[in-house]
Motif scaffolding. Structure first.
Motif, PDB file in Angstrom:
ATOM      1  N   PRO A 197      -2.425   0.250   7.933  1.00 47.25           N
ATOM      2  CA  PRO A 197      -2.203  -0.339   9.326  1.00 47.25           C
ATOM      3  C   PRO A 197      -2.606  -1.821   9.603  1.00 47.25           C
ATOM      4  CG  PRO A 197      -3.046   1.832   9.481  1.00 47.25           C
ATOM      5  CD  PRO A 197      -3.088   1.363   8.080  1.00 47.25           C
ATOM      6  N   LEU A 198      -3.307  -2.546   8.724  1.00 41.85           N
ATOM      7  CA  LEU A 198      -3.728  -3.812   8.711  1.00 41.85           C
ATOM      8  C   LEU A 198      -2.464  -4.620   8.431  1.00 41.85           C
ATOM      9  CD1 LEU A 198      -7.077  -3.815   6.715  1.00 41.85           C
ATOM     10  CD2 LEU A 198      -6.666  -3.770   8.938  1.00 41.85           C
TER      11      LEU A 198
ATOM     12  N   LEU B  55      -5.402   4.803   0.196  1.00 44.60           N
ATOM     13  CA  LEU B  55      -4.403   3.468   0.596  1.00 44.60           C
ATOM     14  C   LEU B  55      -3.854   3.626   1.956  1.00 44.60           C
ATOM     15  CD1 LEU B  55      -2.890   2.988  -2.704  1.00 44.60           C
ATOM     16  CD2 LEU B  55      -4.385   1.482  -1.784  1.00 44.60           C
ATOM     17  N   GLY B  56      -3.571   4.572   2.572  1.00 42.38           N
ATOM     18  CA  GLY B  56      -3.142   4.782   3.930  1.00 42.38           C
ATOM     19  C   GLY B  56      -3.933   4.245   4.882  1.00 42.38           C
ATOM     20  N   ALA B  57      -5.275   4.179   4.602  1.00 43.60           N
ATOM     21  CA  ALA B  57      -6.141   3.582   5.577  1.00 43.60           C
ATOM     22  C   ALA B  57      -6.100   2.113   5.828  1.00 43.60           C
ATOM     23  CB  ALA B  57      -7.720   3.860   5.291  1.00 43.60           C
ATOM     24  N   ILE B  58      -5.326   1.395   4.946  1.00 41.15           N
ATOM     25  CA  ILE B  58      -5.257   0.140   5.087  1.00 41.15           C
ATOM     26  C   ILE B  58      -3.941  -0.526   5.349  1.00 41.15           C
ATOM     27  CG2 ILE B  58      -7.148  -0.592   3.155  1.00 41.15           C
ATOM     28  CD1 ILE B  58      -4.578  -1.439   1.229  1.00 41.15           C
TER      29      ILE B  58
ATOM     30  N   SER C 218       0.831  -1.124   0.050  1.00 36.83           N
ATOM     31  CA  SER C 218       0.022  -0.005   0.003  1.00 36.83           C
ATOM     32  C   SER C 218       0.798   1.160  -0.080  1.00 36.83           C
ATOM     33  CB  SER C 218      -1.009   0.073   1.183  1.00 36.83           C
ATOM     34  OG  SER C 218      -0.308   0.351   2.459  1.00 36.83           O
ATOM     35  N   LEU C 219       2.011   1.223   0.417  1.00 36.73           N
ATOM     36  CA  LEU C 219       2.956   2.328   0.889  1.00 36.73           C
ATOM     37  C   LEU C 219       3.487   2.515  -0.591  1.00 36.73           C
ATOM     38  CD1 LEU C 219       4.512   2.404   4.356  1.00 36.73           C
ATOM     39  CD2 LEU C 219       2.621   3.606   3.463  1.00 36.73           C
ATOM     40  N   TYR C 220       4.062   1.421  -1.289  1.00 31.51           N
ATOM     41  CA  TYR C 220       4.578   1.706  -2.744  1.00 31.51           C
ATOM     42  C   TYR C 220       3.591   2.308  -3.514  1.00 31.51           C
ATOM     43  CZ  TYR C 220       8.234  -1.723  -1.541  1.00 31.51           C
ATOM     44  OH  TYR C 220       9.428  -2.528  -0.921  1.00 31.51           O
TER      45      TYR C 220
END
Length: 129
Positions: free
Chosen positions: A104-105, A99-102, A87-89
């Motif tokens: 932490p999963l 995408l920052g919301a997922i 997600s960070l990529y």
């Protein structure tokens, strides 16, 4: 003896090197345009750290094949890489902020992987029989 975690770690390690190098050279301008250079570097770091953790799981499985929690630890580290670093990529390359919301999963998967690695290190009830 085939060890899937060592093979997965080898593939993930090669990908981490390739992604990191391509990001630093070929994509640096795009990543900087989105203001996500540090985000991309964080993704690569955690990708590498947990690739090494998967490698350690594979080595430990070769030594202690009866430790069932090792499989779960390796799987959770892989899931963490895919969700956290992945997600960070994508965020770094596209600027898609939701995408920052997922992310932490993926972090939770990393934490659970370390917990399962801890559980694998606990002695079995039948170990001394």
């Amino acid at each position: 003896m085939k060890n899937k975690h060592i093979q997965i770690a080898a593939i993930l390690g090669a990908l981490a090197v390739g992604i990191g190098a391509f990001g630093a050279h070929g994509l640096a301008e795009l990543i900087a345009r989105h203001g996500r250079t540090e985000t991309f570097e964080t993704a690569v770091k955690y990708h590498f750290y947990h690739t090494l953790a998967i490698l350690a799981v594979g080595i430990l499985q070769a030594i202690f094949p009866d430790k069932k929690h090792l499989d779960s630890a390796g799987f959770l580290f892989l899931v963490g890489i895919l969700i956290f670093s992945g997600s960070l990529y994508v965020l770094s390359l596209t600027g898609i902020t939701w995408l920052g919301a997922i992310t932490p999963l993926g972090g939770v998967a990393f934490i659970l992987g370390w917990i399962f690695l801890f559980l694998a290190g606990k002695p079995s009830k039948f170990e001394n029989l």
